[in-house]
Design an enzyme around this catalytic site. Sequence first.
Site, PDB file in Angstrom:
ATOM      1  N   CYS A 283       6.043   0.689   3.317  1.00 33.03           N
ATOM      2  CA  CYS A 283       4.655   0.583   2.861  1.00 33.03           C
ATOM      3  C   CYS A 283       4.431  -0.380   1.691  1.00 33.03           C
ATOM      4  CB  CYS A 283       4.044   1.956   2.586  1.00 33.03           C
ATOM      5  SG  CYS A 283       5.164   3.235   2.023  1.00 33.03           S
ATOM      6  N   ARG A 312      17.914   5.601   4.050  1.00 32.97           N
ATOM      7  CA  ARG A 312      17.676   6.772   3.218  1.00 32.97           C
ATOM      8  C   ARG A 312      18.980   7.527   3.071  1.00 32.97           C
ATOM      9  NH1 ARG A 312      12.006   8.943   5.955  1.00 32.97           N
ATOM     10  NH2 ARG A 312      10.916   6.954   5.705  1.00 32.97           N
ATOM     11  N   GLN A 330      11.954   1.871  11.852  1.00 32.38           N
ATOM     12  CA  GLN A 330      10.701   2.539  12.199  1.00 32.38           C
ATOM     13  C   GLN A 330       9.763   1.558  12.886  1.00 32.38           C
ATOM     14  OE1 GLN A 330       9.749   3.671   8.062  1.00 32.38           O
ATOM     15  NE2 GLN A 330       9.778   5.778   8.810  1.00 32.38           N
ATOM     16  N   ASP A 332       6.709   0.898  12.373  1.00 32.38           N
ATOM     17  CA  ASP A 332       5.873   1.312  11.258  1.00 32.38           C
ATOM     18  C   ASP A 332       4.656   0.412  11.141  1.00 32.38           C
ATOM     19  OD1 ASP A 332       5.203   2.776   9.071  1.00 32.38           O
ATOM     20  OD2 ASP A 332       6.701   1.898   7.732  1.00 32.38           O
ATOM     21  N   HIS A 334       0.780  -0.062   8.839  1.00 25.49           N
ATOM     22  CA  HIS A 334      -0.130   0.381   7.792  1.00 25.49           C
ATOM     23  C   HIS A 334      -1.494  -0.194   8.075  1.00 25.49           C
ATOM     24  CE1 HIS A 334       3.862   1.047   6.128  1.00 25.49           C
ATOM     25  NE2 HIS A 334       3.290   2.106   5.590  1.00 25.49           N
ATOM     26  N   LYS A 413       0.062  14.484   6.302  1.00 31.09           N
ATOM     27  CA  LYS A 413       0.417  13.784   7.539  1.00 31.09           C
ATOM     28  C   LYS A 413       0.271  14.649   8.779  1.00 31.09           C
ATOM     29  CE  LYS A 413       5.392  14.631   6.938  1.00 31.09           C
ATOM     30  NZ  LYS A 413       6.688  14.017   6.681  1.00 31.09           N
ATOM     31  N   HIS A 459      -0.618   5.338   7.018  1.00 36.00           N
ATOM     32  CA  HIS A 459       0.765   5.013   7.374  1.00 36.00           C
ATOM     33  C   HIS A 459       0.975   5.663   8.734  1.00 36.00           C
ATOM     34  CE1 HIS A 459       2.068   4.729   2.939  1.00 36.00           C
ATOM     35  NE2 HIS A 459       0.874   5.277   2.891  1.00 36.00           N
TER      36      HIS A 459
END
Length: 590
Positions: A283, A312, A330, A332, A334, A413, A459
Amino acid sequence: MNEDKHAAPAAVPFAEDQDTYWHTTTHIMAQAVCRLFPGAKYAIGPTIEEGFYYDFDIGRNFLPEDLESIEAEMKKILKEDHPVEHALWTKDEALAFFEKGGQIFKAELIRGLPDDKVSIYRQGEFTDLCRGPHLKQTGLVKHFKLLSFSGAYWRANDKGPKLQRIYGISYRDKGQLAEFVRRRAEAEKRDHRRLGVELDLYGMDETIGGGLVLYHPKGSALRGVIEDFLKRAHRKLGYQYIYSPHMANANLWKISGHYENYKENMYFTEIEEQEFGIKPMNCPFHIQVYRSHLRSYRELPIRYFELGTVYRFERSGVLHGLLRVRGFTQDDAHIFCRESQLTDEIIGVLDFVRSVLRLFGFSYTVGVGTRPQKFMGDPGLWDRATDALVKALNAQGIEHKIHDGDGAFYGPKIDVALKDALGRSWQGPTIQVDFNLPQRFGLEYVAEGGGREQPVMIHRAILGSLERFIGCLIEHYAGDFPVWLAPIQARVIPVSAEAAGDFPKEVMSELRAADIRFDVDDREESLGKRIRAAELEKIPVVAVIGNREAQARSVNVRRRGKKDQEVLSLGEFVEGIRREAGLPEGEIGS
RNA sequence: GCCAACGUAGCUCAGACGGUAGAGCAACGCACUCGUAAUGCGUAGGUCGGCGGUUCGAUUCCGCCCGUUGGCUCCA
C-alpha cells in the site's frame, strides 16, 4: 467462544443429534483421563466441525501410548453404561464442588457465568459444568477414535497456562467411522504438498529458508497462466498495472504506521546508516504513486494493481506448504476514491471476487473483521468504514459473519475464506476500507469548487496470495487441472520412431504455432509405460501418433482418465485444444 | 514461539544389542521398435538432516541446532 457453551443451559437437557453425540463422547474421554491421571484438571471440551476435543492439565505431556490407554478406558465407560444426569446448581454450590476437586479451570468458568444457576452433567463419578444437551447413557456411544493430541493454551492465551488437547471423533455407525477415515486418506492424496512434489510444481529448500517457495517450471507455468488471467481481468475492469520495489527506507514505514504496528512481522536491514524495511504490504508504494502529482476529482476512482511480492516474518511453527509462507505475491490493488464512490467500488470488487471464485469453482465463506485492539486513527472513521463494507455486502445479499477485532491495523476488512482438502479455512480474497493511510500521507485531490479533499482508500486482493491460492487450487482440482491451467496441456507420444516418421514433428510445429504448452515423450519405452507416465503426471491430453495416424494425417487423442480414444484430423485436434487452452473469455468484466 | 512426533538414495519405505546400509519406483546404459496405466537385463546413486559429546569406533546412545508434520497462538 467456547465459554459460550456454558453460558446458558440448552433448551432441552438431552438430545441425540451428531453434535450431542460428540459432546457426550468428549465427556467420556474426560472421564477416562480423570481415571487414568488422578488430579487431572479438565478445562473445556467442545465439539468442532468434525468431532470434538478436550483440554487437560495432567501435570505432564501426553504420549502416544496414552491415547491407547485412554481409548481402552473409554471403552470400559461405554460398557458400564452410566446414565447421564442433568442438574441445575447454584453458582456457590458449583464453585464449592469444583474448587474442592481442584478444578481451577471450571471454577474460573463458573465465576464468569452471568446466571445464578449453572448447568451440570454427571455420569458415574464424573461431573462437568456443561450447557448440554447430552445423550442419556454413556453406552449410546458406539464407535469412536482418538485422533491426535497437541499443546493448547488456556483461553487461547499464549501467556497463560499450557494445556494438552486431545482430538477425537465418534459415530453411531461403524461404517460412518470407516468412511471418516477413508475421507481423511482421500484428502491426504489431494494435499498440495504431496501433489506439489509428485507433479514437480514447486519446492522448498532448507538452505534457502523456511516459507520461501521455489517454483519449478511446471508450477511456474501454472502461476504464469494465473498472472496473465489476472492482468487481463484487471485491465478490463479499469485497473492500471504498476510495479514497486521490494524494500523501502524505514521512513516510509514510519509514515504508514507499519513501523509502529507491524514491525514484529517485518524484516529490516541497515546500510550506510539508513534503515530499510522489506515490504510486508504494497500500500505505501501505491500511495506514493498517487502522490506523484496533484489529482482531480475527475480522475477518481484511481485503481492501481500490482502483483506485489511481500515478505512477512511468520513464526516457524505456523508455516504450512504453500498455504502459509514467508514470501508471497499478492494480487493487490488500491483504489483511491471519494467517500461517495465507496459503496459502488466495494460492490464492484465483490462482484470481481465472486466471478473469479465461480470461474475456479471454489466455495467460500465471508466475514467482516472489525477494529482490532492495535489500531490507528479515529474510531468514528472506523465505524464509517465498517458501515461501508457491511452495506455493500447487504446490497449484494452476501451472507457474512462479523469477526470482532479481526481488522487490519489501518481499517476494517471483508475476508473471504477458501477451504483446503482437509476442510481447513484459509483467507484468500480481502477488501479493506481505509481512511487512515490517506490521512497519514496527506492524500488529497482537487474537488469541484477548487478546494482540497481527502480520498478514501480500498485495499483489496482478489485471490489473496498466489501461493496460497495455488495451494488451494491444487487441492481443489486434486492436481487434475483443466486444460487452460494445466502446466503441460498436451503430450505427443510417437508409437515408435520408425512407425510415425516425420509426422509427429509436423504435429508439434502446429501445436507450437497454436501456443499450446506441450511436450514429447519419444523415449524408447513401451507405449503402455509412456501412457501410464502421462496419466500419473495428470496431463489432460495425450496425442498418440503411429503408423495409422501418419498415413491418415490424424491424431489419436486420449483424454486424461478416459480409456476411450478419439481419432481427429490434425486440424481438428489443434483447433480443439486451442479452444480449450485459452484463458476463459468473457467471464470477467463483461 | 509453545506441545508432540518425525528426518535413511530424486520418491515411497526397510534395517542393524553401536562395527560407516538395503528394496521398489524414478534416473542412466544395452537389447526389444512396441497401439493406450508398468518389456527384459544391467549400471549408478546415500559423509543415514547439521554440529558437538560419550566410545577404540556413532547413522544407531546423549545434548544442541535446522527442517518437516499435527495442533495451539498469530495471519494472505
